[in-house]
Write a protein that holds these residues in place. Sequence first.
Motif, PDB file in Angstrom:
ATOM      1  N   TYR A  50      -2.537   8.271  -9.982  1.00 18.78           N
ATOM      2  CA  TYR A  50      -3.738   8.540  -9.860  1.00 18.78           C
ATOM      3  C   TYR A  50      -4.041   9.973  -9.701  1.00 18.78           C
ATOM      4  N   PHE A  71       0.737  -1.125  -0.064  1.00 20.33           N
ATOM      5  CA  PHE A  71       0.044   0.003   0.079  1.00 20.33           C
ATOM      6  C   PHE A  71       0.791   1.234  -0.055  1.00 20.33           C
ATOM      7  N   PHE A  72       1.928   1.239   0.737  1.00 25.38           N
ATOM      8  CA  PHE A  72       2.863   2.267   0.607  1.00 25.38           C
ATOM      9  C   PHE A  72       3.499   2.697  -0.495  1.00 25.38           C
ATOM     10  N   TYR A  73       3.746   1.347  -1.369  1.00 27.93           N
ATOM     11  CA  TYR A  73       4.493   1.681  -2.696  1.00 27.93           C
ATOM     12  C   TYR A  73       3.308   2.143  -3.759  1.00 27.93           C
ATOM     13  N   ILE A  74       2.134   1.685  -3.584  1.00 29.11           N
ATOM     14  CA  ILE A  74       1.140   2.082  -4.531  1.00 29.11           C
ATOM     15  C   ILE A  74       0.659   3.560  -4.230  1.00 29.11           C
ATOM     16  N   SER A  75       0.613   3.889  -2.860  1.00 27.35           N
ATOM     17  CA  SER A  75       0.166   5.348  -2.766  1.00 27.35           C
ATOM     18  C   SER A  75       1.248   6.194  -3.310  1.00 27.35           C
ATOM     19  N   ARG A  76       2.462   5.650  -3.120  1.00 28.48           N
ATOM     20  CA  ARG A  76       3.647   6.781  -3.453  1.00 28.48           C
ATOM     21  C   ARG A  76       4.091   6.637  -4.961  1.00 28.48           C
ATOM     22  N   SER A  89       1.785   5.514  -7.513  1.00 25.16           N
ATOM     23  CA  SER A  89       0.907   5.433  -8.202  1.00 25.16           C
ATOM     24  C   SER A  89       0.443   6.556  -8.892  1.00 25.16           C
TER      25      SER A  89
END
Length: 83
Positions: free
Chosen positions: A83, A74-79, A81
Amino acid sequence: MNAIKPGSIRKINENNMAFKMMENIESFLKAAENYGCKKIDLFQVVDLYERQNMTQVVNGIYALGRVVRQLLYFFYISRYSSY
């Protein structure tokens, strides 16, 4: 736990007395639960201290690994991504 989340266990007893070692195990379990592990996935202090139910101990460690992996994902995706 302190390697995963610094400061999650404030005091680590280095004494070899039984109740101090059990206190260390309890501190680990509380920190793991606070980090996101479900209590049902973790083991009991006596399981590890008396080596009674090592299967549950291993399952508890795997449960912590799953939570760490999810949080890192989740950290990797939020950082990273777009979006």
